[in-house]
Scaffold this motif. Sequence first.
Motif, PDB file in Angstrom:
ATOM      1  N   SER A  73     -31.262  50.738  27.812  1.00  0.00           N
ATOM      2  CA  SER A  73     -30.648  49.548  27.245  1.00  0.00           C
ATOM      3  C   SER A  73     -30.906  48.357  28.170  1.00  0.00           C
ATOM      4  CB  SER A  73     -29.143  49.776  27.078  1.00  0.00           C
ATOM      5  OG  SER A  73     -28.539  48.605  26.603  1.00  0.00           O
ATOM      6  N   ILE A  74     -31.580  47.341  27.641  1.00  0.00           N
ATOM      7  CA  ILE A  74     -31.930  46.158  28.428  1.00  0.00           C
ATOM      8  C   ILE A  74     -31.159  44.965  27.863  1.00  0.00           C
ATOM      9  CG2 ILE A  74     -33.800  44.658  29.219  1.00  0.00           C
ATOM     10  CD1 ILE A  74     -34.162  47.498  30.194  1.00  0.00           C
ATOM     11  N   LYS A  79     -34.151  40.316  34.234  1.00  0.00           N
ATOM     12  CA  LYS A  79     -33.517  40.978  35.369  1.00  0.00           C
ATOM     13  C   LYS A  79     -33.882  42.458  35.463  1.00  0.00           C
ATOM     14  CE  LYS A  79     -29.694  37.761  35.605  1.00  0.00           C
ATOM     15  NZ  LYS A  79     -28.261  37.553  35.484  1.00  0.00           N
ATOM     16  N   ALA A  80     -34.651  42.946  34.498  1.00  0.00           N
ATOM     17  CA  ALA A  80     -35.103  44.346  34.546  1.00  0.00           C
ATOM     18  C   ALA A  80     -36.092  44.508  35.689  1.00  0.00           C
ATOM     19  CB  ALA A  80     -35.754  44.740  33.219  1.00  0.00           C
ATOM     20  N   SER A 107     -36.555  48.959  33.818  1.00  0.00           N
ATOM     21  CA  SER A 107     -35.209  49.355  33.406  1.00  0.00           C
ATOM     22  C   SER A 107     -34.220  48.420  34.061  1.00  0.00           C
ATOM     23  CB  SER A 107     -34.939  50.803  33.820  1.00  0.00           C
ATOM     24  OG  SER A 107     -33.684  51.225  33.312  1.00  0.00           O
ATOM     25  N   GLN A 108     -32.958  48.469  33.569  1.00  0.00           N
ATOM     26  CA  GLN A 108     -31.955  47.573  34.130  1.00  0.00           C
ATOM     27  C   GLN A 108     -30.993  48.287  35.030  1.00  0.00           C
ATOM     28  OE1 GLN A 108     -30.636  44.816  31.262  1.00  0.00           O
ATOM     29  NE2 GLN A 108     -30.826  43.289  32.849  1.00  0.00           N
TER      30      GLN A 108
END
Length: 108
Positions: A73-74, A79-80, A107-108
């Motif tokens: 989930s992004i 900011k990932a 990914s976050q």
Amino acid sequence: MYSVLEATLNGKTVHAGDVIPKGVVINLTLSDGKGDAEVDIPNLIGLTLNEARLAASGGSSSLSIGDVIYEGSIEDTSKAVIIRQNPFVSDTLVKIAIGSRINIVLSQ
């Protein structure tokens, strides 16, 4: 983009300023400018996409970012951070050809 290394007409080199007849065939020797040189694989893990693009293209490496995959989930893609890259630095692989692409997973 390619660079012209040499232009020939009937086996003789054509120089800048030479007058040649219209419609003749000129042979061009082209280069991509990359040669067979190799550069260190940058470690992009932990960088954002923008940071990775700067790191890959920096210096004379001319590397670029290839496939970009987002995992999980992004909420904010800016900011990932990169969690995987291919190719990656390993005991057996530390260099790649100039101009290569590096695929990444964020990914976050």
